[in-house]
Design a protein around this motif. Sequence first.
Motif, mmCIF file in Angstrom:
data_model
loop_
_atom_site.group_PDB
_atom_site.id
_atom_site.type_symbol
_atom_site.label_atom_id
_atom_site.label_comp_id
_atom_site.label_asym_id
_atom_site.label_seq_id
_atom_site.Cartn_x
_atom_site.Cartn_y
_atom_site.Cartn_z
ATOM 1 N N GLU A 1 0.879 -1.247 0.087
ATOM 2 C CA GLU A 1 -0.016 0.081 -0.043
ATOM 3 C C GLU A 1 0.815 1.515 -0.013
ATOM 4 O O GLU A 1 0.406 2.083 -0.812
ATOM 5 N N MET A 2 1.847 1.074 0.802
ATOM 6 C CA MET A 2 2.662 2.435 0.979
ATOM 7 C C MET A 2 3.428 2.432 -0.575
ATOM 8 O O MET A 2 3.751 3.792 -0.972
ATOM 9 N N LEU A 3 4.008 1.605 -1.098
ATOM 10 C CA LEU A 3 4.799 1.645 -2.337
ATOM 11 C C LEU A 3 3.851 2.066 -3.431
ATOM 12 O O LEU A 3 4.298 2.832 -4.363
ATOM 13 N N LYS A 4 2.605 1.641 -3.245
ATOM 14 C CA LYS A 4 1.578 2.191 -4.378
ATOM 15 C C LYS A 4 1.370 3.870 -4.083
ATOM 16 O O LYS A 4 1.469 4.465 -5.236
ATOM 17 N N ARG A 5 1.430 4.141 -3.068
ATOM 18 C CA ARG A 5 1.122 5.577 -2.770
ATOM 19 C C ARG A 5 2.184 6.476 -3.127
ATOM 20 O O ARG A 5 1.887 7.532 -3.535
ATOM 21 N N GLY B 1 14.940 13.957 -2.730
ATOM 22 C CA GLY B 1 15.169 12.444 -2.265
ATOM 23 C C GLY B 1 15.028 12.500 -0.807
ATOM 24 O O GLY B 1 14.269 11.419 -0.187
ATOM 25 N N THR B 2 15.643 13.323 -0.105
ATOM 26 C CA THR B 2 15.600 13.432 1.443
ATOM 27 C C THR B 2 14.298 13.637 1.650
ATOM 28 O O THR B 2 13.547 13.029 2.795
ATOM 29 N N ASP B 3 13.548 14.606 1.139
ATOM 30 C CA ASP B 3 11.985 14.995 1.480
ATOM 31 C C ASP B 3 11.033 13.910 1.315
ATOM 32 O O ASP B 3 10.040 13.041 2.254
ATOM 33 N N LEU B 4 11.521 13.008 0.154
ATOM 34 C CA LEU B 4 10.610 11.942 -0.132
ATOM 35 C C LEU B 4 10.781 10.691 0.945
ATOM 36 O O LEU B 4 9.877 10.433 1.448
ATOM 37 N N TRP B 5 12.045 10.459 1.095
ATOM 38 C CA TRP B 5 12.491 9.551 2.234
ATOM 39 C C TRP B 5 11.856 9.905 3.631
ATOM 40 O O TRP B 5 11.256 9.053 4.461
ATOM 41 N N ARG B 6 12.024 11.150 3.943
ATOM 42 C CA ARG B 6 11.279 11.450 5.315
ATOM 43 C C ARG B 6 9.891 11.171 5.393
ATOM 44 O O ARG B 6 9.163 10.998 6.285
ATOM 45 N N ASN B 7 9.152 11.604 4.221
ATOM 46 C CA ASN B 7 7.944 11.282 4.117
ATOM 47 C C ASN B 7 7.397 9.856 3.991
ATOM 48 O O ASN B 7 6.569 9.381 4.753
ATOM 49 N N ILE B 8 8.272 8.985 3.573
ATOM 50 C CA ILE B 8 7.825 7.610 3.505
ATOM 51 C C ILE B 8 8.121 7.098 4.837
ATOM 52 O O ILE B 8 7.343 6.372 5.360
ATOM 53 N N ARG B 9 9.171 7.439 5.346
ATOM 54 C CA ARG B 9 9.658 7.157 6.784
ATOM 55 C C ARG B 9 8.474 7.411 7.830
ATOM 56 O O ARG B 9 8.251 6.485 8.565
ATOM 57 N N ALA B 10 7.884 8.607 7.708
ATOM 58 C CA ALA B 10 6.874 9.066 8.559
ATOM 59 C C ALA B 10 5.634 8.299 8.368
ATOM 60 O O ALA B 10 4.989 7.960 9.346
ATOM 61 N N GLN C 1 2.068 3.839 10.336
ATOM 62 C CA GLN C 1 1.655 2.785 10.103
ATOM 63 C C GLN C 1 2.024 1.514 11.051
ATOM 64 O O GLN C 1 1.163 0.861 11.673
ATOM 65 N N PHE C 2 3.323 1.673 11.601
ATOM 66 C CA PHE C 2 3.899 0.798 12.626
ATOM 67 C C PHE C 2 3.290 1.326 13.910
ATOM 68 O O PHE C 2 3.116 0.180 14.463
#
Length: 146
Positions: A26-30, A99-108, A113-114
């Motif tokens: 789901e996250m990867l689709k997002r 890339g840093t912004d994207l990674w931070r958004n994904i990590r958040a 979710q966790f």
Amino acid sequence: MDPRLRLQLMDLFEVVHIRLMEHNKEMLKRYNLPGTHLMILAQIEKEPGITVSELSRQSGLVKSYISTTIEELSFRGMVDKRPDKNDQRLTRIFLTDSGTDLWRNIRAYLEEQFTNLLNEIPDAQIESMLAGLTVLHDVLKKGKSF
């Protein structure tokens, strides 16, 4: 080890792995990213300036796939490739601001979710799981095969 316990643990790891992968889908689709891209972005974030060869060794993915992925991530503006200052034969990989912004958004998103998943588990059980997973991680780090 009791064979029944070993089989129960093996089956449980399989089910948990599958369910976690479903959450990740789901996250990867997002974010419209393959899982390997996410893994590579995470490694670059942990080790700015990592080389393609180092990424290949650490991820277990072939160097040509890593190179192709880095080219794609570079084209998308997520990573920057720079020559090594001491050895011009080496290319170092860094996250761009994008890339840093994207990674931070994904990590958040992953943390949210966790957290939602773990909210249903008492702290004492989480501590127990951490202890067990730490032992397993230590055994895996030693290179013991299964």
